[in-house]
Write a protein that holds these residues in place. Structure first.
Motif, PDB file in Angstrom:
ATOM      1  N   MET A  18      67.980  84.897  45.379  1.00 41.47           N
ATOM      2  CA  MET A  18      67.817  83.981  46.510  1.00 41.47           C
ATOM      3  C   MET A  18      68.989  83.016  46.590  1.00 41.47           C
ATOM      4  SD  MET A  18      64.871  81.203  45.489  1.00 41.47           S
ATOM      5  CE  MET A  18      64.088  81.751  43.985  1.00 41.47           C
ATOM      6  N   THR A  19      69.187  82.487  47.784  1.00 40.92           N
ATOM      7  CA  THR A  19      70.311  81.578  48.024  1.00 40.92           C
ATOM      8  C   THR A  19      69.882  80.139  48.245  1.00 40.92           C
ATOM      9  OG1 THR A  19      70.231  82.031  50.409  1.00 40.92           O
ATOM     10  CG2 THR A  19      71.701  83.406  49.073  1.00 40.92           C
ATOM     11  N   HIS A  20      68.613  79.913  48.641  1.00 41.84           N
ATOM     12  CA  HIS A  20      68.263  78.575  49.120  1.00 41.84           C
ATOM     13  C   HIS A  20      66.751  78.374  49.113  1.00 41.84           C
ATOM     14  CE1 HIS A  20      67.593  81.158  52.579  1.00 41.84           C
ATOM     15  NE2 HIS A  20      66.804  80.212  53.061  1.00 41.84           N
ATOM     16  N   VAL A  21      66.347  77.158  49.456  1.00 34.56           N
ATOM     17  CA  VAL A  21      64.938  76.804  49.617  1.00 34.56           C
ATOM     18  C   VAL A  21      64.784  76.053  50.934  1.00 34.56           C
ATOM     19  CG1 VAL A  21      63.002  75.469  48.689  1.00 34.56           C
ATOM     20  CG2 VAL A  21      64.572  76.632  47.123  1.00 34.56           C
ATOM     21  N   LYS A  22      63.719  76.398  51.676  1.00 35.68           N
ATOM     22  CA  LYS A  22      63.383  75.703  52.919  1.00 35.68           C
ATOM     23  C   LYS A  22      61.886  75.415  52.923  1.00 35.68           C
ATOM     24  CE  LYS A  22      62.787  76.465  57.884  1.00 35.68           C
ATOM     25  NZ  LYS A  22      62.986  77.390  59.029  1.00 35.68           N
ATOM     26  N   THR A  23      61.503  74.160  53.096  1.00 28.94           N
ATOM     27  CA  THR A  23      60.094  73.807  53.123  1.00 28.94           C
ATOM     28  C   THR A  23      59.435  74.279  54.414  1.00 28.94           C
ATOM     29  OG1 THR A  23      60.725  71.621  53.943  1.00 28.94           O
ATOM     30  CG2 THR A  23      60.240  71.823  51.587  1.00 28.94           C
ATOM     31  N   HIS A  24      58.136  74.542  54.319  1.00 27.74           N
ATOM     32  CA  HIS A  24      57.380  75.074  55.450  1.00 27.74           C
ATOM     33  C   HIS A  24      56.475  74.030  56.075  1.00 27.74           C
ATOM     34  CE1 HIS A  24      54.608  77.608  57.747  1.00 27.74           C
ATOM     35  NE2 HIS A  24      53.625  76.949  57.159  1.00 27.74           N
ATOM     36  N   GLY A  25      56.292  74.119  57.378  1.00 30.55           N
ATOM     37  CA  GLY A  25      55.205  73.473  58.096  1.00 30.55           C
ATOM     38  C   GLY A  25      55.022  71.998  57.829  1.00 30.55           C
ATOM     39  N   ALA A  26      53.770  71.620  57.499  1.00 37.46           N
ATOM     40  CA  ALA A  26      53.440  70.212  57.312  1.00 37.46           C
ATOM     41  C   ALA A  26      54.207  69.604  56.145  1.00 37.46           C
ATOM     42  CB  ALA A  26      51.936  70.059  57.090  1.00 37.46           C
ATOM     43  N   LEU A  27      54.439  70.370  55.089  1.00 40.86           N
ATOM     44  CA  LEU A  27      55.237  69.854  53.978  1.00 40.86           C
ATOM     45  C   LEU A  27      56.646  69.515  54.459  1.00 40.86           C
ATOM     46  CD1 LEU A  27      55.680  69.213  50.983  1.00 40.86           C
ATOM     47  CD2 LEU A  27      56.242  71.623  50.631  1.00 40.86           C
ATOM     48  N   GLY A  28      57.235  70.401  55.255  1.00 36.82           N
ATOM     49  CA  GLY A  28      58.566  70.135  55.785  1.00 36.82           C
ATOM     50  C   GLY A  28      58.591  68.923  56.689  1.00 36.82           C
ATOM     51  N   ASN A  29      57.556  68.756  57.520  1.00 37.72           N
ATOM     52  CA  ASN A  29      57.511  67.603  58.412  1.00 37.72           C
ATOM     53  C   ASN A  29      57.389  66.298  57.638  1.00 37.72           C
ATOM     54  OD1 ASN A  29      57.711  69.179  60.722  1.00 37.72           O
ATOM     55  ND2 ASN A  29      55.498  69.399  60.933  1.00 37.72           N
ATOM     56  N   VAL A  30      56.553  66.302  56.590  1.00 37.01           N
ATOM     57  CA  VAL A  30      56.410  65.107  55.761  1.00 37.01           C
ATOM     58  C   VAL A  30      57.729  64.774  55.078  1.00 37.01           C
ATOM     59  CG1 VAL A  30      55.336  64.234  53.643  1.00 37.01           C
ATOM     60  CG2 VAL A  30      53.926  65.317  55.394  1.00 37.01           C
ATOM     61  N   CYS A  31      58.386  65.798  54.529  1.00 34.50           N
ATOM     62  CA  CYS A  31      59.632  65.567  53.800  1.00 34.50           C
ATOM     63  C   CYS A  31      60.770  65.120  54.713  1.00 34.50           C
ATOM     64  CB  CYS A  31      60.043  66.826  53.040  1.00 34.50           C
ATOM     65  SG  CYS A  31      58.947  67.199  51.663  1.00 34.50           S
ATOM     66  N   ASP A  63      60.410  62.951  57.031  1.00 33.47           N
ATOM     67  CA  ASP A  63      60.188  61.521  57.298  1.00 33.47           C
ATOM     68  C   ASP A  63      60.104  60.665  56.049  1.00 33.47           C
ATOM     69  OD1 ASP A  63      60.087  61.855  60.069  1.00 33.47           O
ATOM     70  OD2 ASP A  63      57.930  62.253  60.073  1.00 33.47           O
ATOM     71  N   ASP A  64      59.795  61.264  54.902  1.00 34.50           N
ATOM     72  CA  ASP A  64      59.469  60.518  53.684  1.00 34.50           C
ATOM     73  C   ASP A  64      60.525  60.794  52.616  1.00 34.50           C
ATOM     74  OD1 ASP A  64      58.354  59.704  51.173  1.00 34.50           O
ATOM     75  OD2 ASP A  64      56.342  59.810  52.033  1.00 34.50           O
ATOM     76  N   ASP A  65      61.355  59.798  52.325  1.00 39.70           N
ATOM     77  CA  ASP A  65      62.439  59.989  51.363  1.00 39.70           C
ATOM     78  C   ASP A  65      61.929  60.344  49.974  1.00 39.70           C
ATOM     79  OD1 ASP A  65      65.337  59.175  52.467  1.00 39.70           O
ATOM     80  OD2 ASP A  65      63.843  57.944  53.478  1.00 39.70           O
ATOM     81  N   ALA A  66      60.823  59.727  49.549  1.00 41.83           N
ATOM     82  CA  ALA A  66      60.308  60.007  48.213  1.00 41.83           C
ATOM     83  C   ALA A  66      59.858  61.457  48.086  1.00 41.83           C
ATOM     84  CB  ALA A  66      59.150  59.058  47.892  1.00 41.83           C
ATOM     85  N   VAL A 119      68.058  71.904  55.243  1.00 41.80           N
ATOM     86  CA  VAL A 119      67.588  70.571  55.612  1.00 41.80           C
ATOM     87  C   VAL A 119      67.642  70.367  57.117  1.00 41.80           C
ATOM     88  CG1 VAL A 119      68.390  69.631  53.410  1.00 41.80           C
ATOM     89  CG2 VAL A 119      69.887  69.492  55.413  1.00 41.80           C
ATOM     90  N   MET A 120      66.893  69.362  57.569  1.00 46.71           N
ATOM     91  CA  MET A 120      66.944  68.939  58.961  1.00 46.71           C
ATOM     92  C   MET A 120      67.929  67.779  59.063  1.00 46.71           C
ATOM     93  SD  MET A 120      62.968  69.208  60.148  1.00 46.71           S
ATOM     94  CE  MET A 120      63.418  68.735  61.822  1.00 46.71           C
ATOM     95  N   PRO A 121      69.005  67.922  59.817  1.00 47.59           N
ATOM     96  CA  PRO A 121      70.019  66.870  59.902  1.00 47.59           C
ATOM     97  C   PRO A 121      69.429  65.543  60.372  1.00 47.59           C
ATOM     98  CG  PRO A 121      70.783  68.896  60.949  1.00 47.59           C
ATOM     99  CD  PRO A 121      69.337  69.097  60.632  1.00 47.59           C
ATOM    100  N   GLY A 122      69.934  64.471  59.777  1.00 49.05           N
ATOM    101  CA  GLY A 122      69.512  63.140  60.186  1.00 49.05           C
ATOM    102  C   GLY A 122      68.180  62.703  59.634  1.00 49.05           C
ATOM    103  N   THR A 123      67.602  63.496  58.711  1.00 49.66           N
ATOM    104  CA  THR A 123      66.285  63.171  58.171  1.00 49.66           C
ATOM    105  C   THR A 123      66.363  62.981  56.650  1.00 49.66           C
ATOM    106  OG1 THR A 123      65.543  65.423  57.656  1.00 49.66           O
ATOM    107  CG2 THR A 123      65.283  64.658  59.955  1.00 49.66           C
ATOM    108  N   ALA A 124      65.194  62.699  56.046  1.00 45.62           N
ATOM    109  CA  ALA A 124      65.125  62.446  54.611  1.00 45.62           C
ATOM    110  C   ALA A 124      65.548  63.650  53.783  1.00 45.62           C
ATOM    111  CB  ALA A 124      63.699  62.029  54.232  1.00 45.62           C
TER     112      ALA A 124
END
Length: 260
Positions: free
Chosen positions: A106-119, A121-124, A144-149
């Motif tokens: 594998m090359t990378h990790v991308k969070t899914h769905g609600a976990l991704g949305n929380v991450c 907005d939430d730096d921690a 990652v989503m640019p401009g976000t946590a």
């Protein structure tokens, strides 16, 4: 003029399928594969990996909340940072094991769905995900989503970021995705999607629904694999990008397998 085209795949479970993974893998250059918590199971993961390897498609882990019934799109409040680290590391580890079986790192990790949305907005929480990635394999990139946590976490932890935009979703002013409950948050018009993506990659800029703009380098474009007409939209998008001079290819070259 090189751009990655990615999709979230392997999101069936047992005998139940979600989307047309085989057809989508003929179009995209990167697959984010569900790791068994929001969708997927060992055999589904391995089948998807086998198809991706045969087509030369890069693969990443797509961890989400442990919520098969809700497809990982429901928030689970109250989880600690340690619990988020554990659930993400566990899923990356499962993906790494099956990648080893298929000989397709594998090359990378991308969070899914609600976990991704929380991450986003939430730096921690974004840092908890980043720590899990780095602990399992610091060579893995963080989509990652640019401009976000998530982008801030990748920078702080020294992880390679892949700046991702969404072809079929609109953006809130925070540059997180607009909630799916909002009218028009999910786009289905292929011509609109192609025109919108071409503008974003040409200008290296995101625009929110209110008109707020964010200038950022863009490395990857996502088309969701579970929406109606997803494969046709992905084909149309790839054709539009290539006709405009873009080469489709993965953003990250696989590194050595952990422990090798």
């Amino acid at each position: 003029m090189r751009i990655d085209l990615n999709s979230d795949l392997g999101e069936g479970f047992g005998p139940w399928s979600m989307g047309d993974d085989a057809a989508m893998l003929d179009v995209v250059s990167t697959a984010n594969i569900a790791c068994g918590f929001h969708a997927g199971d060992p055999d589904t993961m391995r089948r998807t990996l086998k198809l991706a390897k045969a087509r030369g498609v890069a693969v990443g882990a797509h961890p989400g909340y442990q919520d098969l019934i809700g497809f990982g799109r429901r928030r689970i409040p109250g989880l600690t940072e340690t619990e988020v680290e554990s659930l993400v590391a566990y899923q990356i580890g499962a993906m790494a094991a099956l990648c080893a079986l298929e000989g397709h790192p594998m090359t990378h990790v991308k969070t899914h769905g609600a976990l991704g949305n929380v991450c986003a907005d939430d730096d921690a929480m974004a840092l908890a995900v980043g720590r899990a990635i780095r602990a399992v394999d610091r060579n893995l990139a963080f989509m990652v989503m640019p401009g976000t946590a998530t982008a801030r976490a990748a920078d702080r932890l020294g992880l390679t970021p892949i700046n991702e935009i969404y072809a079929d979703r609109t953006y809130a002013d925070t540059f997180n995705l607009s909630p799916r409950t909002e009218p028009g948050a999910v786009l289905h018009d292929a011509d609109l999607v192609v025109a919108r993506v071409l503008t974003m990659v040409r200008e290296n800029c995101l625009t929110s629904t209110s008109g707020r703009r964010l200038s950022v380098p863009i490395g990857s474009v996502c088309v969701h694999g579970d929406t109606p007409g997803a494969v046709a939209m992905a084909r149309r998008l790839r054709q539009g990008l290539e006709a405009s001079g873009w080469t489709i290819g993965s953003s990250v070259v696989p590194g050595p397998e952990p422990g090798r």
